[in-house]
Design an enzyme around this catalytic site. Sequence first.
Site, PDB file in Angstrom:
ATOM      1  N   LYS A 157      40.374  50.661  36.349  1.00  0.00           N
ATOM      2  CA  LYS A 157      41.403  49.659  36.057  1.00  0.00           C
ATOM      3  C   LYS A 157      41.924  49.898  34.642  1.00  0.00           C
ATOM      4  O   LYS A 157      41.135  50.057  33.706  1.00  0.00           O
ATOM      5  CB  LYS A 157      40.810  48.261  36.168  1.00  0.00           C
ATOM      6  CG  LYS A 157      41.734  47.118  35.743  1.00  0.00           C
ATOM      7  CD  LYS A 157      40.961  45.796  35.765  1.00  0.00           C
ATOM      8  CE  LYS A 157      41.710  44.689  35.059  1.00  0.00           C
ATOM      9  NZ  LYS A 157      40.899  43.457  34.951  1.00  0.00           N
ATOM     10  N   THR A 165      38.045  41.250  35.772  1.00  0.00           N
ATOM     11  CA  THR A 165      37.184  41.740  34.693  1.00  0.00           C
ATOM     12  C   THR A 165      37.861  41.627  33.331  1.00  0.00           C
ATOM     13  O   THR A 165      39.086  41.725  33.225  1.00  0.00           O
ATOM     14  CB  THR A 165      36.818  43.220  34.920  1.00  0.00           C
ATOM     15  OG1 THR A 165      38.014  43.969  35.178  1.00  0.00           O
ATOM     16  CG2 THR A 165      35.862  43.386  36.083  1.00  0.00           C
ATOM     17  N   ARG A 166      37.046  41.421  32.295  1.00  0.00           N
ATOM     18  CA  ARG A 166      37.496  41.488  30.911  1.00  0.00           C
ATOM     19  C   ARG A 166      36.409  42.166  30.068  1.00  0.00           C
ATOM     20  O   ARG A 166      35.217  42.012  30.344  1.00  0.00           O
ATOM     21  CB  ARG A 166      37.772  40.088  30.326  1.00  0.00           C
ATOM     22  CG  ARG A 166      38.962  39.363  30.927  1.00  0.00           C
ATOM     23  CD  ARG A 166      40.287  40.015  30.593  1.00  0.00           C
ATOM     24  NE  ARG A 166      41.409  39.236  31.081  1.00  0.00           N
ATOM     25  CZ  ARG A 166      41.930  39.329  32.318  1.00  0.00           C
ATOM     26  NH1 ARG A 166      41.399  40.161  33.181  1.00  0.00           N
ATOM     27  NH2 ARG A 166      42.964  38.587  32.666  1.00  0.00           N
ATOM     28  N   HIS A 201      43.177  35.861  35.027  1.00  0.00           N
ATOM     29  CA  HIS A 201      43.293  36.501  36.331  1.00  0.00           C
ATOM     30  C   HIS A 201      42.988  37.999  36.233  1.00  0.00           C
ATOM     31  O   HIS A 201      43.320  38.640  35.244  1.00  0.00           O
ATOM     32  CB  HIS A 201      44.712  36.292  36.868  1.00  0.00           C
ATOM     33  CG  HIS A 201      44.947  36.873  38.224  1.00  0.00           C
ATOM     34  ND1 HIS A 201      44.074  36.698  39.268  1.00  0.00           N
ATOM     35  CD2 HIS A 201      45.960  37.631  38.711  1.00  0.00           C
ATOM     36  CE1 HIS A 201      44.544  37.317  40.331  1.00  0.00           C
ATOM     37  NE2 HIS A 201      45.670  37.886  40.024  1.00  0.00           N
ATOM     38  N   CYS A 238      48.969  38.840  34.820  1.00  0.00           N
ATOM     39  CA  CYS A 238      48.355  37.723  34.094  1.00  0.00           C
ATOM     40  C   CYS A 238      49.310  37.334  32.964  1.00  0.00           C
ATOM     41  O   CYS A 238      50.404  37.899  32.842  1.00  0.00           O
ATOM     42  CB  CYS A 238      46.968  38.076  33.564  1.00  0.00           C
ATOM     43  SG  CYS A 238      46.949  39.200  32.156  1.00  0.00           S
TER      44      CYS A 238
END
Length: 377
Positions: A264, A47-48, A44, A313
């Site tokens: 973020k 972005t990663r 969740h 998450c």
Amino acid sequence: MKFETIIVGAGSMGMAAGYFLASQGKKVLLIDASNPPHTEGAHHGETRIIRHAYGEGENYVPMALRAQELWLALEKESNKKLFLQTGVLNAGDPESLFIKNVIKSAKTYSLPVEVLTAEEMNDKWPGFHFSEDYVGCFEKSSGVLMVEECIRAYRELTEKSGAVLKTNTMVKSIEATESSVTVKTENETFTGEKLIVSAGKGTGPVLSALGLELPLQPVRKTFSWFDSDEDVYREGQFPAFAVNYPNSDELYYGFPSIGGAGVKIGRHDEGQPIQPWEKLADYGAFPEDEGDVKSFADRFMSQKLPVKFGKTCVYTLTPDSDFIIDKHPELKNVFFACGFSGHGFKFASAVGEILSQLAVNGKTELDISDFSLGRFK
């Protein structure tokens, strides 16, 4: 209804495994307690980061490079924008294990990493404010994966290839022999030849029913978005990053402002332990949800960044923070992947391929010996 392979847990790794099996014409069933992509797992949050020179150890590099190839292939096949080449900056004490591993893995695999002083980092990206005791390793070829889009792409192609996907479906029991598996849900019973378990925080209870007790601890994690100057922090101007505090396990990660969303930032270490079945408390339930990343932003960003909002998450941790990818020691038709400890999504494409190879051939092309369950005995 009988299948060649049943996959319990169709989030990141499970959906990818389903894709690889279904694309080979295998009869596949995927079962998930939610409706992926969803908000209850590790994937969740939009972005990663994907990085190749790896601070967690050079044994991850071959998998990272293969994952990158597979993400780009998925991007082409699905016609979706999944990867943004923002570059990734790893920063910390030059004597820290994290930075040493980045540099070592870059040398071992001839990866394009630029080593920078604090002054050079601050000059190259005016949005940062590093003190002189920091050093940076910038990998231009790395970047950001659009998480939910990646899972949607795999899901669409998996179903298009004929796989059956059961969402919002709880598994009530699993029975397995060396030649077959039976999976019961509330309303249906399914049989298959092989079983893959990749159920995130729920993997422990599922495998416990098959006689395996895994050293897994789910923890609740949060990350926050900040209002930021687009001229300084937008994608294309500012990199994704990971920053390790000197003489500490504190590790923060972050992203440029993508699509005007704002910077973020999340904290990689720490987190609130939860039970596998526990619903996540909303963002803001704990003071550290916002406070930790705000302190980081105040320390390392040159401009004052107000918090906009945050999300949650789950990390599912192993004792050594390394993955578990293995087969059942007694049931050779049961395979599992879990314990990704908050740094697994970038590898999901490669792990899906690995699981599919295990299910079809009983072995993999990549060396996964470092990720065996047996290391905890």
